[in-house]
Design an enzyme around this catalytic site. Structure first.
Site, PDB file in Angstrom:
ATOM      1  N   ASP A   1     -23.172  41.767  20.115  1.00 12.58           N
ATOM      2  CA  ASP A   1     -22.977  41.556  18.668  1.00 12.58           C
ATOM      3  C   ASP A   1     -24.240  41.862  17.859  1.00 12.58           C
ATOM      4  OD1 ASP A   1     -20.498  40.376  19.525  1.00 12.58           O
ATOM      5  OD2 ASP A   1     -21.524  38.458  19.781  1.00 12.58           O
TER       6      ASP A   1
ATOM      7  N   GLU B   1     -12.101  41.213  13.676  1.00 12.81           N
ATOM      8  CA  GLU B   1     -13.350  40.443  13.610  1.00 12.81           C
ATOM      9  C   GLU B   1     -14.513  41.407  13.386  1.00 12.81           C
ATOM     10  OE1 GLU B   1     -13.769  38.398  17.357  1.00 12.81           O
ATOM     11  OE2 GLU B   1     -13.997  40.255  18.494  1.00 12.81           O
TER      12      GLU B   1
END
Length: 324
Positions: free
Chosen positions: A16, A223
């Site tokens: 991420d 997301e």
């Protein structure tokens, strides 16, 4: 030396990545995957991250430096577990680290921590940002110095549990024939610690102006939002989750609406895909992760990067990370 499409660090698992240029270097704010062999499920219980390590590179060819632990869940008064994908921003001569975690009731919230240095260490605020929920904060400080936070993730990220404005633990998934849930956006206050007003849903539409449907898993938001600017346009990019692509939409306003345009990154090894886009020394880069270093274990991921290129009309050239 760092090389495109190779893990930028191998001594820990990272995922991420939120990349920014601060003080003339690339700083990367990833989540830190723990090396464990627990069970995997759609709720994301395997993603047990508990701290953040901030990384930096002098340039795209330099070795990547791990600056050590910058913040741990035990130092966040309101949080209980799962320090998932973070982001950072610079304003007011201060570095801000934004991060999701579960509160003491198990509900995901978004917190903020501050530092005088881009690599930290960071000190967390006593409470999460009022009105914040779900996961994956990404912050754009625009050219007019206004700052916006984008956030939200389905399934483990709990976004579909907030459609009434309150947390509903057993909320149903969106109707596949109805509009998809969009990410949320909130303008940040001048001190970067609270929302100026209630977060609102972003509209992502097709070329004809129709909202993307919840069943359109190749295009709909799942997301990992990220917003960057290129030639005066705002680019919202995100993960499609269940179809494992990074895609993007373009708009004229930081709060949308955004028109869907196409795919940035084809699926990687592992279930999740999550990224950032940054300009450095006249080139654009996509930072992303995959699970190749761990042999495909979903929750043992590694951050990578590659050059990102635009077409003359402003669209982004699709990247296949294994055939570049």
């Amino acid at each position: 030396m760092s090389k495109p499409n190779e893990p930028i660090v191998t001594h820990i698992f990272t995922a991420d990545p939120s990349a920014h240029v601060f003080e003339g270097k690339i700083y990367i704010y990833p989540s830190h995957d723990l090396d464990h062999d627990g069970p995997t499920n759609d709720n994301g219980d395997q993603y047990q991250m508990e701290d953040y390590h901030i990384l930096s590179m002098d340039d795209a060819n330099s070795p990547c430096v791990d600056h050590g632990e910058a913040l741990h869940v035990k130092d966040v008064p309101w949080a209980s577990k799962q320090m998932w994908a973070p982001d950072a921003a610079f304003k007011n001569n201060t570095y801000y680290l934004y991060f999701p975690a579960r509160d003491k009731e198990g509900i995901f919230r978004i917190g903020v921590a501050t530092s005088a240095a881009p690599a930290g260490p960071f000190k967390a605020e006593e409470n999460y940002i009022p009105g914040s929920f779900s996961i994956d904060p990404a912050v754009l400080v625009d050219e007019d110095n206004r700052a916006y936070m984008y956030f939200g993730g389905l399934w483990g990220g709990q976004l579909e549990k907030w459609t009434t404005g309150e947390f509903v633990a057993d909320a149903a998934d969106p109707d596949v024939n109805g509009p998809a849930l969009g990410p949320r956006v909130a303008e940040l206050s001048d001190d970067m610690l609270t929302f100026k007003s209630e977060a609102k849903e972003i509209s992502i539409v097709d070329e004809e102006g129709n909202p993307l449907l919840a069943g359109d898993e190749d295009r709909r938001y799942f997301e990992g939002p990220w917003v960057h600017k290129y030639n005066g346009k705002y680019y919202l990019s995100y993960s499609t989750g269940s179809t494992h692509k990074l895609v993007y939409a373009i708009g004229d306003n930081p709060q949308g609406p955004f028109v869907f345009k196409g795919t940035i990154l084809t699926p990687v090894i592992g279930w999740t895909t999550h990224h950032s886009i940054v300009e450095f020394q006249d080139k654009w880069y996509l930072f992303y992760h995959d699970a190749s270093l761990s042999g495909g274990v979903d929750h043992k991921r590694s951050v990578k990067f590659t050059e990102l290129k635009y077409n003359e009309d402003g669209t982004i050239q699709t990247i296949d990370p294994y055939n570049n």
